[in-house]
Design an enzyme around this catalytic site. Structure first.
Site, mmCIF file in Angstrom:
data_model
loop_
_atom_site.group_PDB
_atom_site.id
_atom_site.type_symbol
_atom_site.label_atom_id
_atom_site.label_comp_id
_atom_site.label_asym_id
_atom_site.label_seq_id
_atom_site.Cartn_x
_atom_site.Cartn_y
_atom_site.Cartn_z
ATOM 1 N N SER A 28 0.896 -1.326 0.008
ATOM 2 C CA SER A 28 -0.126 0.122 0.190
ATOM 3 C C SER A 28 0.863 1.321 0.085
ATOM 4 O O SER A 28 2.073 0.992 0.465
ATOM 5 C CB SER A 28 -0.739 0.109 1.268
ATOM 6 O OG SER A 28 -1.451 1.376 1.511
ATOM 7 N N TYR A 84 -2.321 -0.756 10.158
ATOM 8 C CA TYR A 84 -2.267 -1.159 8.427
ATOM 9 C C TYR A 84 -0.986 -0.923 7.648
ATOM 10 O O TYR A 84 -0.210 -1.563 7.218
ATOM 11 C CB TYR A 84 -3.453 -0.439 7.810
ATOM 12 C CG TYR A 84 -3.655 -0.758 6.488
ATOM 13 C CD1 TYR A 84 -4.197 -1.882 5.914
ATOM 14 C CD2 TYR A 84 -3.281 0.200 5.455
ATOM 15 C CE1 TYR A 84 -4.179 -2.456 4.652
ATOM 16 C CE2 TYR A 84 -3.592 -0.093 4.067
ATOM 17 C CZ TYR A 84 -3.936 -1.415 3.798
ATOM 18 O OH TYR A 84 -4.051 -1.576 2.426
#
Length: 249
Positions: free
Chosen positions: A141, A154
């Site tokens: 990401s 995350y």
């Protein structure tokens, strides 16, 4: 194009979003794909859509955070198709929270799925990938590349995915196995659509996670994954490719 004719792939997180789009793209290009996810209903929808379009896909309900599930998923793929040429680690979960309010159970759950799950699948699939001289594509990401607020767990998990990817690329590159990652942002998926921000969140801070033009669909990421997994990506190893509409530019 049939870049994956006579090849077999295993795609995690295939019940929706980028995982579903990736499984569909690989099948469209000739691959036989084992689709895994914890969402049985979503998996069946994925496989039904692929098979109705003439592709070859099968479903297996599997939790990447469970070592035994990973072992059995890889064994199932090899038993069905006789080989594994491509492993796409797409399964992941997203959690938004103020870091000072993030509980340890949530932190560990996010890392368990996103990072440990990716490691477990790579570990189990590597013997088959060494046999086939195959490749791994992991989904990281842009949160691993720049500070995105409220994503402590995350972002940390996805940073670990990048480090793991580069390690595998160096460790196994001379033995014929490539490992690369994609770093998506501003992609419309069920996971991002269910975002729940802290009540005191300053949404202006999210501008750094938004594309310059507009959000795109998961097929945008799937096309890059397919390139990396194919012979078109034969000289790409240990790289992370942003698919984010210049989010960080």
């Amino acid at each position: 194009m049939k870049r994956f004719a006579d090849r077999a792939a295993l795609v995690t997180g295939a019940a929706s979003g980028i995982g579903r789009a990736t499984a569909a793209r690989l099948c469209e290009e000739g691959a036989r794909v084992l689709c895994t996810d914890v969402d049985a209903a979503g998996l069946e929808e994925t496989v039904a859509a692929i098979t109705s379009a003439g592709g070859a896909a099968v479903a297996r309900v599997s939790d990447v955070s469970d070592p035994e599930h990973c072992t059995h998923a890889v064994a199932d793929c090899r038993a069905r198709f006789g080989r594994i040429d491509v492993l796409c680690n797409v399964a992941g979960i997203l959690h938004w929270d103020n870091t000072h309010e993030l509980d340890l159970d949530t932190w560990e759950r996010v890392l368990r799925v996103n990072l440990t799950g990716t490691f477990l699948m790579c570990r189990e699939a590597l013997p088959a990938l060494l046999d086939s001289k195959g490749c791994i594509v992991n989904v990281s990401s842009t949160s691993a590349l720049a500070g995105i607020p409220w994503t402590a767990a995350y972002a940390s998990s996805k940073g670990g995915v990048l480090a793991l990817t580069r390690t595998l690329a160096i460790e196994y590159g001379k033995r014929g196995v490539r490992a690369n990652a994609v770093c998506p942002a501003s992609i419309e998926t069920p996971m991002t659509g269910q975002a729940s921000f802290p009540e005191d969140a300053d949404l202006k801070l999210l501008r750094r996670a938004m594309a310059l033009d507009r959000p795109r669909g998961p097929e945008t990421v799937a096309s890059v994954i397919a390139m990396l997994a194919s012979e078109d990506g034969a000289h790409i190893n240990g790289e992370s490719i942003r698919v984010d509409g210049a989010t960080l530019s």
